[in-house]
Design a protein around this motif. Structure first.
Motif, PDB file in Angstrom:
ATOM      1  N   LEU A  94       0.035  -4.975  -9.827  1.00 12.78           N
ATOM      2  CA  LEU A  94       0.172  -4.837  -8.384  1.00 12.78           C
ATOM      3  C   LEU A  94       0.092  -6.186  -7.678  1.00 12.78           C
ATOM      4  O   LEU A  94       0.866  -6.460  -6.749  1.00 12.78           O
ATOM      5  CB  LEU A  94      -0.919  -3.913  -7.838  1.00 12.78           C
ATOM      6  N   GLY A 272       1.761   5.310  -5.595  1.00 12.92           N
ATOM      7  CA  GLY A 272       2.177   4.577  -4.414  1.00 12.92           C
ATOM      8  C   GLY A 272       1.150   4.661  -3.319  1.00 12.92           C
ATOM      9  O   GLY A 272       0.070   5.231  -3.481  1.00 12.92           O
ATOM     10  N   LEU A 273       1.472   4.091  -2.184  1.00  7.04           N
ATOM     11  CA  LEU A 273       0.518   4.007  -1.085  1.00  7.04           C
ATOM     12  C   LEU A 273       0.112   5.379  -0.578  1.00  7.04           C
ATOM     13  O   LEU A 273      -1.070   5.683  -0.458  1.00  7.04           O
ATOM     14  CB  LEU A 273       1.119   3.180   0.053  1.00  7.04           C
ATOM     15  N   SER A 276      -2.406   7.688  -2.819  1.00 10.53           N
ATOM     16  CA  SER A 276      -3.317   6.935  -3.682  1.00 10.53           C
ATOM     17  C   SER A 276      -4.715   6.823  -3.091  1.00 10.53           C
ATOM     18  O   SER A 276      -5.684   6.633  -3.820  1.00 10.53           O
ATOM     19  CB  SER A 276      -2.762   5.532  -3.960  1.00 10.53           C
ATOM     20  N   TYR A 285      -9.371   2.983  -4.473  1.00 11.20           N
ATOM     21  CA  TYR A 285      -9.335   1.600  -4.929  1.00 11.20           C
ATOM     22  C   TYR A 285     -10.738   1.038  -5.095  1.00 11.20           C
ATOM     23  O   TYR A 285     -11.700   1.517  -4.484  1.00 11.20           O
ATOM     24  CB  TYR A 285      -8.568   0.743  -3.913  1.00 11.20           C
ATOM     25  N   GLU A 290      -6.213  -4.344  -3.317  1.00 10.59           N
ATOM     26  CA  GLU A 290      -5.282  -3.432  -3.970  1.00 10.59           C
ATOM     27  C   GLU A 290      -4.532  -2.562  -2.955  1.00 10.59           C
ATOM     28  O   GLU A 290      -3.322  -2.371  -3.074  1.00 10.59           O
ATOM     29  CB  GLU A 290      -6.016  -2.577  -5.006  1.00 10.59           C
ATOM     30  N   VAL A 291      -5.239  -2.031  -1.961  1.00 10.42           N
ATOM     31  CA  VAL A 291      -4.524  -1.244  -0.947  1.00 10.42           C
ATOM     32  C   VAL A 291      -3.590  -2.156  -0.141  1.00 10.42           C
ATOM     33  O   VAL A 291      -2.490  -1.740   0.264  1.00 10.42           O
ATOM     34  CB  VAL A 291      -5.509  -0.480  -0.033  1.00 10.42           C
ATOM     35  N   TYR A 294      -0.354  -2.429  -2.086  1.00 10.14           N
ATOM     36  CA  TYR A 294       0.528  -1.279  -1.859  1.00 10.14           C
ATOM     37  C   TYR A 294       1.228  -1.385  -0.507  1.00 10.14           C
ATOM     38  O   TYR A 294       2.424  -1.101  -0.388  1.00 10.14           O
ATOM     39  CB  TYR A 294      -0.288   0.019  -1.901  1.00 10.14           C
ATOM     40  N   GLU A 295       0.469  -1.787   0.522  1.00  8.67           N
ATOM     41  CA  GLU A 295       1.052  -1.919   1.855  1.00  8.67           C
ATOM     42  C   GLU A 295       2.149  -2.971   1.882  1.00  8.67           C
ATOM     43  O   GLU A 295       3.209  -2.773   2.500  1.00  8.67           O
ATOM     44  CB  GLU A 295      -0.045  -2.269   2.864  1.00  8.67           C
ATOM     45  N   GLU A 298       5.271  -1.489  -0.034  1.00  8.46           N
ATOM     46  CA  GLU A 298       5.941  -0.314   0.516  1.00  8.46           C
ATOM     47  C   GLU A 298       6.203  -0.399   2.027  1.00  8.46           C
ATOM     48  O   GLU A 298       7.073   0.304   2.536  1.00  8.46           O
ATOM     49  CB  GLU A 298       5.122   0.938   0.197  1.00  8.46           C
TER      50      GLU A 298
END
Length: 340
Positions: A94, A272-273, A276, A285, A290-291, A294-295, A298
């Motif tokens: 990621l 995916g976001l 998750s 998370y 990590e979040v 994803y942001e 995506e």
């Protein structure tokens, strides 16, 4: 068996044996005054420590006192070595994907690892100190093991029996300092301040069937400001087990008793976001980065802020009956004020 270190008795504190339910403890100065001394002489003292542990659990300890995590150091207030891996490839993938980089194939067979500062750790209920919120203050919830003596060149099979204890970790990262440090090609230093470990360290046998294949198969619970943030299973998606991580360190050096080896941020593969996060039914998370990854992937850019002064992080792991195993890392982020 469960062991902890109280904040009195000098820089290395005072070793106590802690009851299984984390309510009582007893000092054991006649056996080993500090955890490091117990690790240095493990074969000679482990039976005596286990006897005290059994007496505590049976209600027969004559000198037991209440166990209060806020009075604890990290189990090892300082250590000869702290080497932190990145055993969860999902987390690494990621990170790289967020900046448009491919994951090199060798990352699946050769673990990433850095050597952190180990001269001073932070107590499990002590604040996370930083001078500036702009540094990008983040937590990383992990699992770590403490080793006995490991010879140079030891194989993973030879390393496994030298796993003496397990702990939880908050490996604090200052995310906005990391890029410039890595760009120098010499690794982390300023971006990795002192880590904190769980109040209690436990022997592998205490974990029952949750400890198998040198992995800890239980959810790691993370709360940020009182809200659920993560609960990934530490045994899932762990590419390298702890024996393999120790062997990686031992390739070119000995590990002395009391060396700490970390798993890296616990991370499970998700879709995916959306979905998750814990709020959307995912496992969430073990770090803010990590979040944000994803942001970025995506939605084009990260939105979730890093920690600010006054924020609170709690990291804990429970057994199948819901009982806390290690006690909780429970820390507030505070501005560092130099002593006058």
């Amino acid at each position: 068996m469960k062991l902890a270190t109280l904040k009195h008795g000098g820089r290395d504190g005072t070793l106590v044996v802690v009851s299984r339910d984390l309510t009582r403890c007893q000092t054991v100065a006649d056996i080993a005054p500090t955890l490091q001394q117990a690790l240095d002489n493990w074969d000679e003292v482990v039976a005596a420590l286990e006897l005290v542990y059994n007496m505590l659990n049976n209600g027969h300890a004559r000198h037991a006192i209440p166990f209060e995590p806020q009075h604890c150091h990290s189990p090892l207030p300082r250590a000869y070595q702290w080497a932190d891996g990145s055993a969860y490839i999902n987390h690494v993938e990621l990170v790289r994907k967020a900046r448009g980089a491919e994951l090199p194939p060798e990352f699946h067979v050769d673990p990433l690892m850095y050597q952190g500062g180990s001269d001073s750790f932070v107590g499990p209920c002590d604040p996370v100190l930083a001078c500036d919120e702009a540094w990008g203050i983040d937590f990383e919830a992990e699992v770590a093991v403490v080793t006995g003596d490991v010879p140079m060149g030891a194989t993973a099979e030879q390393c496994a029996p030298q796993i003496r204890l397990l702990m939880l970790v908050n490996d604090v990262s200052l995310r906005n300092l990391i890029p410039a440090e890595l760009a120098k090609g010499f690794g982390f230093l300023q971006s990795k301040p002192a880590s904190a470990f769980s109040p209690v360290a436990v022997t592998p046998d205490e974990l029952g069937t949750a400890w198998r294949d040198e992995k800890l198969h239980l959810p790691l619970e993370v709360e940020l400001n009182g809200a659920p943030f993560g609960k990934p299973d530490a045994g899932v998606d762990m590419t390298f087990n702890f024996a393999q991580l120790i062997a990686h360190v031992a390739k070119t050096r000995e590990l002395e008793a009391g060396s700490i080896v970390g798993s890296g941020t616990v991370s499970n593969k998700q879709g995916g976001l959306f979905g998750s996060s814990v709020a959307n039914g995912g496992v969430g998370y073990c770090c803010i980065a990590e979040v944000r990854m994803y942001e970025a992937i995506e939605e084009g850019k990260p939105k979730t802020p890093f920690m600010r002064f006054g924020d609170r992080i709690r990291i804990e792991m429970r057994d199948g009956n819901g009982a806390s195993i290690f006690g909780a890392i429970d820390q507030m982020v505070e501005r560092y004020t130099p002593a006058v």
